[in-house]
Design a protein around this motif. Structure first.
Motif, PDB file in Angstrom:
ATOM      1  N   ASN A  98      72.560  63.981  46.112  1.00 21.52           N
ATOM      2  CA  ASN A  98      72.454  62.718  45.367  1.00 21.52           C
ATOM      3  C   ASN A  98      71.472  61.766  46.038  1.00 21.52           C
ATOM      4  O   ASN A  98      70.652  61.137  45.360  1.00 21.52           O
ATOM      5  CB  ASN A  98      73.826  62.050  45.227  1.00 21.52           C
ATOM      6  CG  ASN A  98      74.703  62.749  44.229  1.00 21.52           C
ATOM      7  OD1 ASN A  98      74.242  63.511  43.387  1.00 21.52           O
ATOM      8  ND2 ASN A  98      76.001  62.519  44.324  1.00 21.52           N
ATOM      9  N   SER A  99      71.530  61.673  47.353  1.00 21.87           N
ATOM     10  CA  SER A  99      70.598  60.809  48.088  1.00 21.87           C
ATOM     11  C   SER A  99      69.167  61.287  47.907  1.00 21.87           C
ATOM     12  O   SER A  99      68.252  60.474  47.701  1.00 21.87           O
ATOM     13  CB  SER A  99      70.948  60.787  49.581  1.00 21.87           C
ATOM     14  OG  SER A  99      72.211  60.228  49.784  1.00 21.87           O
ATOM     15  N   PHE A 100      68.966  62.595  47.965  1.00 14.95           N
ATOM     16  CA  PHE A 100      67.626  63.150  47.776  1.00 14.95           C
ATOM     17  C   PHE A 100      67.104  62.830  46.375  1.00 14.95           C
ATOM     18  O   PHE A 100      65.969  62.388  46.204  1.00 14.95           O
ATOM     19  CB  PHE A 100      67.644  64.668  48.010  1.00 14.95           C
ATOM     20  CG  PHE A 100      66.314  65.321  47.769  1.00 14.95           C
ATOM     21  CD1 PHE A 100      65.325  65.261  48.731  1.00 14.95           C
ATOM     22  CD2 PHE A 100      66.052  65.992  46.580  1.00 14.95           C
ATOM     23  CE1 PHE A 100      64.088  65.861  48.506  1.00 14.95           C
ATOM     24  CE2 PHE A 100      64.828  66.587  46.350  1.00 14.95           C
ATOM     25  CZ  PHE A 100      63.835  66.526  47.321  1.00 14.95           C
ATOM     26  N   GLN A 101      67.958  63.039  45.360  1.00 15.75           N
ATOM     27  CA  GLN A 101      67.539  62.775  43.975  1.00 15.75           C
ATOM     28  C   GLN A 101      67.255  61.291  43.759  1.00 15.75           C
ATOM     29  O   GLN A 101      66.329  60.930  43.034  1.00 15.75           O
ATOM     30  CB  GLN A 101      68.597  63.282  42.986  1.00 15.75           C
ATOM     31  CG  GLN A 101      68.747  64.789  42.961  1.00 15.75           C
ATOM     32  CD  GLN A 101      67.464  65.518  42.604  1.00 15.75           C
ATOM     33  OE1 GLN A 101      66.641  65.036  41.844  1.00 15.75           O
ATOM     34  NE2 GLN A 101      67.284  66.705  43.169  1.00 15.75           N
ATOM     35  N   GLN A 102      68.040  60.414  44.377  1.00 18.56           N
ATOM     36  CA  GLN A 102      67.788  58.976  44.261  1.00 18.56           C
ATOM     37  C   GLN A 102      66.445  58.615  44.885  1.00 18.56           C
ATOM     38  O   GLN A 102      65.708  57.787  44.353  1.00 18.56           O
ATOM     39  CB  GLN A 102      68.919  58.179  44.905  1.00 18.56           C
ATOM     40  CG  GLN A 102      70.200  58.196  44.091  1.00 18.56           C
ATOM     41  CD  GLN A 102      71.363  57.551  44.819  1.00 18.56           C
ATOM     42  OE1 GLN A 102      71.233  57.076  45.948  1.00 18.56           O
ATOM     43  NE2 GLN A 102      72.518  57.544  44.182  1.00 18.56           N
ATOM     44  N   ALA A 103      66.119  59.231  46.011  1.00 22.04           N
ATOM     45  CA  ALA A 103      64.827  58.988  46.646  1.00 22.04           C
ATOM     46  C   ALA A 103      63.689  59.472  45.752  1.00 22.04           C
ATOM     47  O   ALA A 103      62.651  58.803  45.623  1.00 22.04           O
ATOM     48  CB  ALA A 103      64.772  59.674  48.013  1.00 22.04           C
ATOM     49  N   VAL A 104      63.875  60.625  45.114  1.00 21.87           N
ATOM     50  CA  VAL A 104      62.862  61.144  44.197  1.00 21.87           C
ATOM     51  C   VAL A 104      62.673  60.169  43.030  1.00 21.87           C
ATOM     52  O   VAL A 104      61.542  59.844  42.641  1.00 21.87           O
ATOM     53  CB  VAL A 104      63.248  62.552  43.677  1.00 21.87           C
ATOM     54  CG1 VAL A 104      62.374  62.973  42.507  1.00 21.87           C
ATOM     55  CG2 VAL A 104      63.162  63.571  44.804  1.00 21.87           C
ATOM     56  N   ILE A 105      63.774  59.668  42.481  1.00 24.70           N
ATOM     57  CA  ILE A 105      63.709  58.731  41.357  1.00 24.70           C
ATOM     58  C   ILE A 105      62.999  57.443  41.776  1.00 24.70           C
ATOM     59  O   ILE A 105      62.147  56.924  41.037  1.00 24.70           O
ATOM     60  CB  ILE A 105      65.122  58.447  40.805  1.00 24.70           C
ATOM     61  CG1 ILE A 105      65.640  59.683  40.067  1.00 24.70           C
ATOM     62  CG2 ILE A 105      65.137  57.229  39.882  1.00 24.70           C
ATOM     63  CD1 ILE A 105      67.117  59.614  39.708  1.00 24.70           C
ATOM     64  N   ARG A 106      63.349  56.906  42.958  1.00 28.96           N
ATOM     65  CA  ARG A 106      62.679  55.689  43.441  1.00 28.96           C
ATOM     66  C   ARG A 106      61.179  55.918  43.572  1.00 28.96           C
ATOM     67  O   ARG A 106      60.364  55.076  43.162  1.00 28.96           O
ATOM     68  CB  ARG A 106      63.252  55.252  44.787  1.00 28.96           C
ATOM     69  CG  ARG A 106      64.499  54.422  44.693  1.00 28.96           C
ATOM     70  CD  ARG A 106      64.854  53.769  46.031  1.00 28.96           C
ATOM     71  NE  ARG A 106      64.951  54.715  47.130  1.00 28.96           N
ATOM     72  CZ  ARG A 106      66.042  55.407  47.446  1.00 28.96           C
ATOM     73  NH1 ARG A 106      67.137  55.273  46.735  1.00 28.96           N
ATOM     74  NH2 ARG A 106      66.036  56.236  48.467  1.00 28.96           N
ATOM     75  N   ASN A 107      60.814  57.058  44.131  1.00 22.93           N
ATOM     76  CA  ASN A 107      59.408  57.388  44.308  1.00 22.93           C
ATOM     77  C   ASN A 107      58.697  57.471  42.960  1.00 22.93           C
ATOM     78  O   ASN A 107      57.600  56.936  42.785  1.00 22.93           O
ATOM     79  CB  ASN A 107      59.280  58.697  45.085  1.00 22.93           C
ATOM     80  CG  ASN A 107      57.851  59.009  45.465  1.00 22.93           C
ATOM     81  OD1 ASN A 107      57.002  58.138  45.540  1.00 22.93           O
ATOM     82  ND2 ASN A 107      57.590  60.277  45.734  1.00 22.93           N
ATOM     83  N   LEU A 108      59.329  58.150  41.991  1.00 24.48           N
ATOM     84  CA  LEU A 108      58.723  58.268  40.665  1.00 24.48           C
ATOM     85  C   LEU A 108      58.634  56.918  39.966  1.00 24.48           C
ATOM     86  O   LEU A 108      57.636  56.619  39.292  1.00 24.48           O
ATOM     87  CB  LEU A 108      59.511  59.255  39.804  1.00 24.48           C
ATOM     88  CG  LEU A 108      59.403  60.721  40.226  1.00 24.48           C
ATOM     89  CD1 LEU A 108      60.357  61.582  39.402  1.00 24.48           C
ATOM     90  CD2 LEU A 108      57.974  61.219  40.084  1.00 24.48           C
TER      91      LEU A 108
END
Length: 149
Positions: A98-108
């Motif tokens: 979940n933390s990884f996916q949130q970081a990906v979303i923030r980056n996008l």
């Protein structure tokens, strides 16, 4: 449906299918052969892995015979402790994903905002050019020497 395990190495992130290399800080890896050759450090958190059971290769699809025998003979309290640790491992893995996916979303989202600003600038410049050219055309059409009879 069970969640998928993914390699915790950020440069890998492969879905773990048949086996996982599990290290004591509750991390799992697919690319472990290349990671553990030189040192016994966790590739994610650099914890020293000095104990024999700090790094364990486990099958993600154990046979029925293995499932039958692995906890046989252990006391119920020890089995519950093992189950609790296994569930904590999964909880940690889900949290990490979940933390990884949130970081990906923030980056996008950051990239999208930057691209939107660039697009707005291009549109503003294009509209300025259109207005300038429209004024030139209107000026030419209003000029007495260029009037159409």
């Amino acid at each position: 449906m069970d969640a998928e395990l993914r390699c915790n190495r950020l440069t890998c992130r492969k879905t773990l299918i048949d086996k996982a290399v599990v290290v004591s800080p509750s991390l799992s890896f697919d690319c472990a052969n290349e990671l553990f050759n030189a040192s016994r450090l966790c590739p994610a958190c650099e914890t020293s892995l000095t104990e024999p059971d700090d790094v364990v290769v486990c099958s993600l699809h154990p046979t029925n015979d293995y499932k039958t025998s692995v906890l046989s003979g252990l006391s119920p309290s020890l089995i519950m402790e093992i189950c609790s640790r296994a569930l904590s491992f999964w909880q940690y893995q889900v949290h990490q994903e979940n933390s990884f996916q949130q970081a990906v979303i923030r980056n996008l989202n950051d990239k999208q905002a930057q691209l939107q600003k660039q697009l707005d600038n291009v549109i503003r410049e294009a509209n300025g050019e259109i207005n300038l050219l429209s004024n030139k055309v209107a000026g030419i059409l209003n000029c007495p020497t260029h009037r159409i009879a």
